[in-house]
Scaffold this motif. Structure first.
Motif, mmCIF file in Angstrom:
data_model
loop_
_atom_site.group_PDB
_atom_site.id
_atom_site.type_symbol
_atom_site.label_atom_id
_atom_site.label_comp_id
_atom_site.label_asym_id
_atom_site.label_seq_id
_atom_site.Cartn_x
_atom_site.Cartn_y
_atom_site.Cartn_z
ATOM 1 N N GLY A 261 -28.121 -62.557 20.234
ATOM 2 C CA GLY A 261 -27.743 -61.175 20.522
ATOM 3 C C GLY A 261 -27.020 -60.451 19.397
ATOM 4 N N VAL A 262 -26.576 -61.170 18.376
ATOM 5 C CA VAL A 262 -25.912 -60.542 17.229
ATOM 6 C C VAL A 262 -26.989 -59.963 16.327
ATOM 7 N N VAL A 263 -26.759 -58.743 15.847
ATOM 8 C CA VAL A 263 -27.715 -58.075 14.966
ATOM 9 C C VAL A 263 -26.981 -57.599 13.720
ATOM 10 N N VAL A 264 -27.595 -57.801 12.559
ATOM 11 C CA VAL A 264 -27.069 -57.283 11.303
ATOM 12 C C VAL A 264 -28.079 -56.287 10.766
ATOM 13 N N LYS A 265 -27.606 -55.080 10.477
ATOM 14 C CA LYS A 265 -28.466 -54.028 9.921
ATOM 15 C C LYS A 265 -28.007 -53.720 8.499
ATOM 16 N N GLU A 266 -28.931 -53.814 7.549
ATOM 17 C CA GLU A 266 -28.626 -53.425 6.174
ATOM 18 C C GLU A 266 -28.362 -51.923 6.144
ATOM 19 N N LEU A 267 -27.321 -51.523 5.436
ATOM 20 C CA LEU A 267 -27.013 -50.100 5.310
ATOM 21 C C LEU A 267 -27.400 -49.631 3.919
ATOM 22 N N LYS A 268 -28.042 -48.492 3.858
ATOM 23 C CA LYS A 268 -28.511 -47.939 2.592
ATOM 24 C C LYS A 268 -27.526 -46.869 2.133
ATOM 25 N N VAL A 269 -27.003 -47.052 0.940
ATOM 26 C CA VAL A 269 -26.120 -46.069 0.320
ATOM 27 C C VAL A 269 -26.960 -45.189 -0.582
ATOM 28 N N ILE A 270 -26.840 -43.878 -0.404
ATOM 29 C CA ILE A 270 -27.611 -42.919 -1.195
ATOM 30 C C ILE A 270 -26.626 -42.139 -2.073
ATOM 31 N N ASP B 220 -32.370 -45.678 16.146
ATOM 32 C CA ASP B 220 -32.414 -47.055 15.647
ATOM 33 C C ASP B 220 -32.858 -47.985 16.765
ATOM 34 N N PRO B 221 -33.661 -48.984 16.454
ATOM 35 C CA PRO B 221 -34.063 -49.958 17.483
ATOM 36 C C PRO B 221 -32.864 -50.668 18.124
ATOM 37 N N ILE B 222 -31.748 -50.793 17.393
ATOM 38 C CA ILE B 222 -30.586 -51.502 17.940
ATOM 39 C C ILE B 222 -29.623 -50.590 18.704
ATOM 40 N N PHE B 223 -29.871 -49.293 18.742
ATOM 41 C CA PHE B 223 -28.964 -48.372 19.442
ATOM 42 C C PHE B 223 -28.986 -48.658 20.937
ATOM 43 N N ARG B 224 -27.810 -48.863 21.533
ATOM 44 C CA ARG B 224 -27.688 -49.226 22.942
ATOM 45 C C ARG B 224 -26.876 -48.214 23.739
ATOM 46 N N GLY B 225 -26.569 -47.079 23.148
ATOM 47 C CA GLY B 225 -25.783 -46.072 23.849
ATOM 48 C C GLY B 225 -24.500 -45.777 23.107
ATOM 49 N N LEU C 218 -24.095 -53.024 9.077
ATOM 50 C CA LEU C 218 -23.632 -52.793 10.439
ATOM 51 C C LEU C 218 -23.768 -54.120 11.176
ATOM 52 N N LEU C 219 -22.718 -54.536 11.861
ATOM 53 C CA LEU C 219 -22.738 -55.771 12.641
ATOM 54 C C LEU C 219 -22.626 -55.392 14.111
ATOM 55 N N GLN C 220 -23.658 -55.724 14.894
ATOM 56 C CA GLN C 220 -23.633 -55.457 16.333
ATOM 57 C C GLN C 220 -23.263 -56.749 17.057
ATOM 58 N N ILE C 221 -22.187 -56.676 17.850
ATOM 59 C CA ILE C 221 -21.650 -57.830 18.556
ATOM 60 C C ILE C 221 -21.865 -57.623 20.051
ATOM 61 N N PRO C 222 -22.607 -58.528 20.696
ATOM 62 C CA PRO C 222 -22.905 -58.352 22.123
ATOM 63 C C PRO C 222 -21.719 -58.730 23.012
ATOM 64 N N PRO C 223 -21.765 -58.306 24.278
ATOM 65 C CA PRO C 223 -20.734 -58.699 25.228
ATOM 66 C C PRO C 223 -20.642 -60.228 25.331
ATOM 67 N N GLY C 224 -19.421 -60.710 25.546
ATOM 68 C CA GLY C 224 -19.205 -62.139 25.749
ATOM 69 C C GLY C 224 -18.976 -62.936 24.490
ATOM 70 N N VAL C 225 -19.130 -62.331 23.313
ATOM 71 C CA VAL C 225 -18.930 -63.040 22.056
ATOM 72 C C VAL C 225 -17.533 -62.690 21.515
ATOM 73 N N TYR C 226 -16.696 -63.723 21.361
ATOM 74 C CA TYR C 226 -15.367 -63.515 20.775
ATOM 75 C C TYR C 226 -15.539 -63.056 19.335
ATOM 76 N N HIS C 227 -14.670 -62.144 18.904
ATOM 77 C CA HIS C 227 -14.722 -61.684 17.526
ATOM 78 C C HIS C 227 -13.338 -61.286 17.030
#
Length: 155
Positions: free
Chosen positions: A4-13, A28-33, A96-105
Motif C-alpha cells: 500500500g505504500v507508494v512513492v511518486k517521483e517529483l519533477k522539478v522544473i 494522479d492515479p494515487i490521489f485518494r481524496g 511524494l511518499l503515500q502512507i496507507p492507514p495502519g502503517v506506523y510512521h
C-alpha cells in the motif's frame, strides 16, 4: 515495499525565475481524496515518531532540508506485516511518499538546518476524536517495540 505504500517521483522544473514542482494532483492515479494541507518541521537531529491512522492516508513531500522517514507495517492482515522501510526525502531526493492507514510512521531531520514537510492527508484533522495512535520514538511499550533504530548508519 510495504503493501500500500507508494512513492511518486517529483519533477522539478527550473528556469531563470526559480522553479516549480507539482506534488499531488487530483488526476494522479494515487490521489485518494483531500482532507487538508499542512506543514510540519523538525530541527536537526529531532525525531517525530511513531504514529499511525485508522482511516487516513498521508502524502508526504519534504520541501526543505532532508528527512529520514521510517515505516513499520503492523497490520494483522498485511502480507508485509513486520516489515520496516526507510526513505530519504528532501531537496536532494524530491519524492511524494503515500502512507496507507495502519502503517506506523515517523521521521528524523538529517539535514544541517530545519526540514519542512508538506502533508496532504485524505482526512481533515478531527480535534475532538483524532485519527492518530502513538508510540514513543525510542522506548519500548507494553504492547510492542518497533524494530528500528533512529541512529545514523555509517557504511
Amino acid at each position: 515495499m510495504i503493501e500500500g505504500v507508494v512513492v511518486k517521483e517529483l519533477k522539478v522544473i527550473p528556469d531563470e525565475r526559480g522553479r516549480l514542482m507539482e506534488i499531488l494532483r487530483c488526476d494522479d492515479p494515487i490521489f485518494r481524496g483531500f482532507g487538508q494541507v499542512y506543514i510540519t518541521t523538525a530541527y536537526p537531529g529531532v525525531v517525530k515518531a511513531w504514529h499511525y491512522h485508522k482511516k487516513q492516508y498521508d502524502n508526504f513531500a519534504v520541501l526543505t532540508g532532508m528527512m529520514k522517514v521510517a515505516l513499520f507495517d503492523d497490520r494483522e492482515d498485511s502480507p508485509t506485516r513486520g516489515k520496516v522501510e526507510e526513505f530519504f526525502l528532501g531537496v536532494h531526493n524530491p519524492k511524494l511518499l503515500q502512507i496507507p492507514p495502519g502503517v506506523y510512521h515517523g521521521f528524523k531531520c538529517i539535514s544541517e538546518h530545519e526540514a519542512l514537510v508538506l502533508n496532504c492527508p485524505t482526512e481533515p484533522y478531527n480535534y475532538a476524536e483524532p485519527d492518530e495512535y502513538r508510540l514513543p520514538p525510542h522506548a519500548p511499550t507494553t504492547r510492542m517495540k518497533i524494530p528500528y533504530d533512529w541512529g545514523r548508519k555509517d557504511g
